[in-house]
Scaffold this active site. Structure first.
Site, PDB file in Angstrom:
ATOM      1  N   SER A 125      -7.816 -18.619  -4.824  1.00 13.90           N
ATOM      2  CA  SER A 125      -8.297 -17.598  -3.895  1.00 13.90           C
ATOM      3  C   SER A 125      -8.940 -16.420  -4.609  1.00 13.90           C
ATOM      4  CB  SER A 125      -7.112 -17.087  -3.055  1.00 13.90           C
ATOM      5  OG  SER A 125      -7.452 -15.917  -2.351  1.00 13.90           O
ATOM      6  N   GLU A 127      -8.428 -13.522  -3.809  1.00 14.84           N
ATOM      7  CA  GLU A 127      -7.407 -12.475  -3.875  1.00 14.84           C
ATOM      8  C   GLU A 127      -6.788 -12.380  -5.274  1.00 14.84           C
ATOM      9  OE1 GLU A 127      -6.246 -10.197  -1.661  1.00 14.84           O
ATOM     10  OE2 GLU A 127      -7.699 -10.741  -0.118  1.00 14.84           O
ATOM     11  N   TYR A 149       0.813 -12.387  -2.442  1.00 14.98           N
ATOM     12  CA  TYR A 149       0.013 -13.593  -2.220  1.00 14.98           C
ATOM     13  C   TYR A 149      -0.923 -13.840  -3.398  1.00 14.98           C
ATOM     14  CZ  TYR A 149      -3.759 -16.515  -0.367  1.00 14.98           C
ATOM     15  OH  TYR A 149      -4.715 -17.489  -0.188  1.00 14.98           O
TER      16      TYR A 149
END
Length: 331
Positions: A125, A127, A149
């Protein structure tokens, strides 16, 4: 006929990937958790063509069973606790499923597949970049995650690299930037906005409460991004790729487009709410998909404006259908 096993098949990406693989003639298995709540609405239209097996990324034995049952050529690991906001309130669960779950699947494949026949895809990801160290971000940009996360995704990413280099496994990671669709969960900001605009236009709501309107993301269409996943597993050598549009937009721009699609002025309906502010916000996330374009021949086909319009129209159709059903039931 190739066979694929998809974890997270009932999610947004899993449903689009399953459609793509079925179109290509694959036999498709999906790993699903036992639950008292049926959550198969995203795959209802293709469920009769899928083979579902019970399993969970937190249960190692169930992964061995799934591999034995499916005998896959390709494994796509899309399952995760994938809502960033929830990772702040459930950090241990997020670490266990989104991080350690990757290692459980890799270890199951390592033991099960002695011939190194199976090809493995890990859903990494954007992120992971968090407090970005360079703009735009590519495969060589350092990670600096800003949420539990993101931290868990970094763990899963490096576990994939480690198993590839340590055991000679065909294991790759797709570092996917934000990708959306009408199948996105309502807890995600894109769908929250398009659903909110549709509800307000139909008189079902009066306002929409949001957090940071200045946050910027690189948003693409999930249907485009699953094509990149498949292409990664068709290459001669395993490698990692950034998948993105290379363009960035603010949440405010998303809001403007969504409300414009229903003929409303967003400023009359959107309210800022501190509850939706993250404890630590990521900086400017915008990906450099150059490597994916050069080596995979991948290009996004749906632009941001078309994506937002598509999502608003789908929410309008859904809500109107719900209203008609309610009226029919009352009669």
């Amino acid at each position: 006929m190739k066979t694929a096993l998809i974890t997270g098949i009932t999610g947004q990406d899993g449903s689009y990937l399953a459609e793509l693989l079925l179109e290509k003639g694959y036999r498709v298995f999906g790993l699903v958790r036992r639950s008292s709540t049926v959550t198969f609405e995203r795959i209802d239209h293709i469920q009769d063509r899928l083979e579902l097996v019970s399993g969970d990324l937190s249960d190692q034995n169930s992964l061995f069973y799934a591999l034995e049952a499916s005998q896959p050529d390709e494994v796509y690991n899309l399952a995760a606790q994938s809502f960033v906001q929830t990772s702040w309130t459930q950090p241990v669960l997020t670490g266990d499923v989104t991080g350690l779950g990757v290692t459980r699947m890799l270890e199951a494949i390592r033991i099960f597949d002695r011939e190194r026949r199976i090809r493995f895809y890990q859903a990494s990801s954007s992120e992971m970049f968090g407090k970005v160290q360079a703009v735009p971000q590519d495969e060589d940009t350092s990670f600096y995650p800003r949420s539990p996360y993101g931290v868990a995704k970094v763990y899963g990413h490096w576990a994939t690299v480690n198993y590839r280099e340590s055991y000679g496994m065909y294991a790759v990671s797709g570092i996917l930037f934000n990708h959306e669709s009408p199948r996105r969960g309502l807890e995600f900001v894109t769908r929250k906005v398009t659903d909110g605009a549709a509800r307000i236009s139909l008189g079902l709501s009066r306002e929409l409460r949001l957090g940071n309107l200045d946050a910027q993301r690189d948003w693409g269409f999930a249907g485009d991004y699953v094509r990149a996943m498949h292409l990664m597993l068709q290459q001669d050598e395993p490698d990692d790729y950034v998948v993105a549009t290379g363009e960035t937009h603010t949440v405010q721009k998303l809001v403007e487009l969504a409300f414009s699609a229903v003929g409303l002025d967003w400023r009359e309906h959107v309210k800022l709410d501190e509850r939706f502010m993250r404890p630590a916000e990521v900086d400017l996330l915008v990906g450099d998909p150059g490597k994916a374009k050069r080596k995979l021949g991948w290009e996004p086909e749906v632009n941001f404006e078309s994506l937002v319009t598509m999502m608003v129209e789908a929410d309008l159709e859904r809500l109107r259908g719900n209203r008609r059903s309610a009226v029919s039931s009352a009669v």
